[in-house]
Write an enzyme that holds these catalytic residues in place. Structure first.
Site, PDB file in Angstrom:
ATOM      1  N   ASP A 115      60.273  85.165  16.144  1.00 53.39           N
ATOM      2  CA  ASP A 115      59.012  84.447  15.974  1.00 53.39           C
ATOM      3  C   ASP A 115      58.329  84.785  14.636  1.00 53.39           C
ATOM      4  OD1 ASP A 115      56.985  82.746  16.660  1.00 53.39           O
ATOM      5  OD2 ASP A 115      56.369  83.841  18.449  1.00 53.39           O
ATOM      6  N   ASP A 139      52.667  75.544  20.038  1.00 43.54           N
ATOM      7  CA  ASP A 139      52.593  76.128  21.377  1.00 43.54           C
ATOM      8  C   ASP A 139      51.983  75.143  22.364  1.00 43.54           C
ATOM      9  OD1 ASP A 139      53.251  78.326  19.850  1.00 43.54           O
ATOM     10  OD2 ASP A 139      51.902  79.678  20.934  1.00 43.54           O
TER      11      ASP A 139
HETATM   12  C1  9PG Z   1      53.467  85.255  21.129  1.00 44.10           C
HETATM   13  C2  9PG Z   1      53.507  83.755  20.903  1.00 44.10           C
HETATM   14  C3  9PG Z   1      54.560  83.044  21.761  1.00 44.10           C
HETATM   15  C4  9PG Z   1      54.648  81.586  21.342  1.00 44.10           C
HETATM   16  C5  9PG Z   1      54.917  81.482  19.864  1.00 44.10           C
HETATM   17  C6  9PG Z   1      53.837  82.208  19.096  1.00 44.10           C
HETATM   18  O1  9PG Z   1      48.913  80.507  14.412  1.00 44.10           O
HETATM   19  N1  9PG Z   1      48.817  81.397  15.257  1.00 44.10           N
HETATM   20  O2  9PG Z   1      47.918  82.257  15.220  1.00 44.10           O
HETATM   21  C7  9PG Z   1      49.793  81.460  16.294  1.00 44.10           C
HETATM   22  C8  9PG Z   1      49.780  82.497  17.214  1.00 44.10           C
HETATM   23  C9  9PG Z   1      50.721  82.544  18.219  1.00 44.10           C
HETATM   24  C10 9PG Z   1      51.670  81.549  18.297  1.00 44.10           C
HETATM   25  C11 9PG Z   1      51.685  80.523  17.402  1.00 44.10           C
HETATM   26  C12 9PG Z   1      50.748  80.465  16.385  1.00 44.10           C
HETATM   27  O3  9PG Z   1      52.599  81.571  19.308  1.00 44.10           O
HETATM   28  O4  9PG Z   1      55.012  80.174  19.445  1.00 44.10           O
HETATM   29  O5  9PG Z   1      55.679  80.940  22.066  1.00 44.10           O
HETATM   30  O6  9PG Z   1      55.828  83.668  21.607  1.00 44.10           O
HETATM   31  O7  9PG Z   1      53.760  83.569  19.523  1.00 44.10           O
HETATM   32  O8  9PG Z   1      52.503  85.850  20.352  1.00 44.10           O
END
Ligand code: 9PG
Length: 540
Positions: free
Chosen positions: A359, A420
């Site tokens: 990720d 997400d």
């Molecule tokens: C875990 C999550 C999950 C999820 C992923 C990812 O931009 N942002 O701040 C942001 C935070 C979290 C995120 C996506 C964007 O989610 O897609 O499935 O694994 O991390 O933290």
């Protein structure tokens, strides 16, 4: 007559190109040579086309940069690039190959490929490949202020080119047509075959801890779900964010997971599932053991005061507020970091985690000071992925997430192709965090949109991961109808089907919906092996 692209010129020194007919269109093979006696930094070079014979309104399929970046249809002369609203390079670095704000007021940009449409037809322009540099398609007014140009940019991100060296660039194809879905399917087939895409993993059904428990996941909750899993047709059982000692310290657990990772993998394996685990391999928290012990492993940037500081490539105060919530980027061009990544992946596989979700993997694409300045942003990301693949071995299932799509063909088995999901359908527009970028925020509707726009990639470039199903009707703001609607999209896409509920909340109705989703999903997935994905329909 319909919209046409006519080659006009090259922008940039040292570009050679060969242009050959390709069906009804053309293919451009090109390369870049530095004939100077000194090394030079190259940000981008371009092939420029004029857009001619436009009948009616000119529209552009804007394809997003990474997993979470939105795609849409924009109208030239009416819509604007979102960077002109946000004007925030830190955020834009996450969602574009070129983090700088677009300067032209009417410029529309698409990443990796695009389709242009007018009232009479469509034309695709796309790079075949993306592992060695990004491709950006910029639609804008020509210098005369009246003509329209499409600039196909090979973006090298200021990579250093030694003197007297040649660099091959990803070929560009221009293909006119009547049906966008056929053009996109054809482009994905060629691109996947050229980059030796990994597309043969079986249809994936599983469970993921994130969208019910989020960071609050505990070993107790994980084991409780594992005990209920035999009632469900899972292959994979994946632990997400929340188990780790710190961001970067992936092999040790926090106090919520007292048994440690090997015991957890063993418990999952004993029940007959493939153990899966989440890591954000290229990010480290400032107070992680890895960052403290190896400050030389971090990419850097020069602060306004002139000091050299670790490069910030993420922000999440829940993880650590040691530097106001900022996370640093590991320098994936550094041989020791590559060895470290290999070691992390090998260790996880040895523990039993043969499914790894990778990720926030856009991190090495940020502008900064990198150990090897010759690498482009794409090569920095790819170097990190390649190290992980070496460590994990050929048999492990690697899932990209937050991944620049063009960089990872041929190394990931699955890839997240949308933002997400969330236990709600659509966020309130007044909750927009960065102006212009609402659709990057967690939302089941936005994930649904992305699944449609990118459906044609499934089993051409990797297995599509549309993100998780949410089937519960309690502890959620998603209506039962919207949960079913999302499940239907996932099913028709043929993409991966992971459930992300506390299994104790799922009743007989939810189980029936899951069974139907998987039956349709398998059929759709099978259909993509011989023809087009059933969800792929005309965009324009
Ligand atoms: C875990 C999550 C999950 C999820 C992923 C990812 O931009 N942002 O701040 C942001 C935070 C979290 C995120 C996506 C964007 O989610 O897609 O499935 O694994 O991390 O933290």
């Amino acid at each position: 007559m319909a919209v046409q692209l006519k080659f006009d010129r090259v922008d940039g020194n040292g570009v050679s190109y060969v242009h050959a007919p390709n069906g009804a269109g053309a293919a451009y093979d090109w390369s870049l040579t530095n004939i100077e006696s000194e090394a030079v930094r190259v940000r981008a070079v371009s092939l420029v086309f004029t857009v001619e014979d436009v009948r009616g309104v000119l529209r552009m399929f804007r394809h997003g940069y990474q997993s979470w970046s939105p795609s849409d249809i924009a109208t030239f002369g009416a819509d604007v690039d979102p960077s002109t609203k946000a004007d925030n390079e830190f955020f834009q670095a996450m969602h574009h190959a070129d983090q700088r704000t677009v300067t032209g007021t009417d410029e529309l940009r698409s990443e990796w490929f695009t389709v242009l449409a007018d009232d009479d037809g469509v034309v695709l322009a796309g790079f075949i490949g993306g592992g060695s540099h990004d491709g950006i398609l910029r639609l804008r007014r020509g210098g005369d202020g009246r003509s329209i140009e499409l600039v196909a940019e090979a973006f090298l991100g200021d990579a250093l080119m030694p003197s007297n060296t040649v660099r091959g660039l990803h070929p560009l194809i221009i293909e006119p047509g009547t049906e966008d879905a056929n053009l996109l399917d054809g482009w994905a087939k060629v691109t996947g075959a050229t980059a030796q895409a990994r597309t043969t993993a079986p249809y994936q059904v599983g469970w993921c801890s994130w969208y019910h428990y989020f960071d609050d996941i505990t070993e107790v909750a994980l084991r409780a779900n594992l005990a209920l899993a035999p009632d469900f047709p899972f292959d994979v059982f994946q632990l997400d964010d929340g188990y780790q000692a710190n961001i970067g310290d992936w092999l040790t657990t926090n106090e919520k997971f007292p048994s440690g990772l090997p015991a957890i993998a063993a418990a999952i394996r004993e029940r007959g599932y493939t153990p899966g685990v989440w890591i954000a391999p290229f990010l480290v928290a400032p107070d992680s053991e890895v960052a403290i012990r190896h400050p030389d492993w971090l990419a850097a940037f020069t602060s306004r005061s002139g000091a050299t500081r670790p490069l910030r490539a993420g922000w999440n105060p829940i993880w650590s507020d040691a530097d106001g919530g900022f996370m640093y980027a590991l320098d994936t061009t550094h041989p020791d970091v590559q060895q470290h990544l290999e070691h992390v992946a090998r260790s996880l596989v040895e523990m039993g985690f043969t499914y790894i979700k990778l990720d926030f993997t856009y991190a090495p694409s940020f502008e900064g000071i990198w150990h090897d300045p010759k690498l482009t942003p794409a090569e920095r990301v790819r170097a990190g992925f390649d190290a992980i693949r070496r460590g994990a071995g050929d048999d492990a299932f690697l899932l990209g997430c937050g991944a620049p799509l063009s960089h990872v063909v041929g190394v990931v088995d699955g890839n997240r192709i949308g933002p997400d999901v969330a236990p709600l359908w659509e966020p309130d527009a007044s909750r927009e965090v960065f102006p212009g970028y609402l659709r990057t925020q967690p939302s089941t509707k936005f994930a649904d949109d992305a699944t449609r726009y990118r459906a044609f990639m499934h089993r051409r470039l990797w297995l599509n991961d549309p993100d998780c199903l949410m089937l519960r009707t309690e502890m959620t703001d998603l209506s039962a109808a919207d949960a079913a609607r999302w499940a239907r999209t996932v099913a028709e896409s043929g993409g991966m089907a992971l459930v992300s509920d506390d299994l104790a909340l799922l009743d007989a109705k939810a189980k029936t919906l899951l069974q139907e989703t998987i039956a349709t999903g398998r059929a759709s997935d099978d259909a993509t092996k011989t023809g087009r994905c059933p969800l792929v329909t005309a965009l324009f």
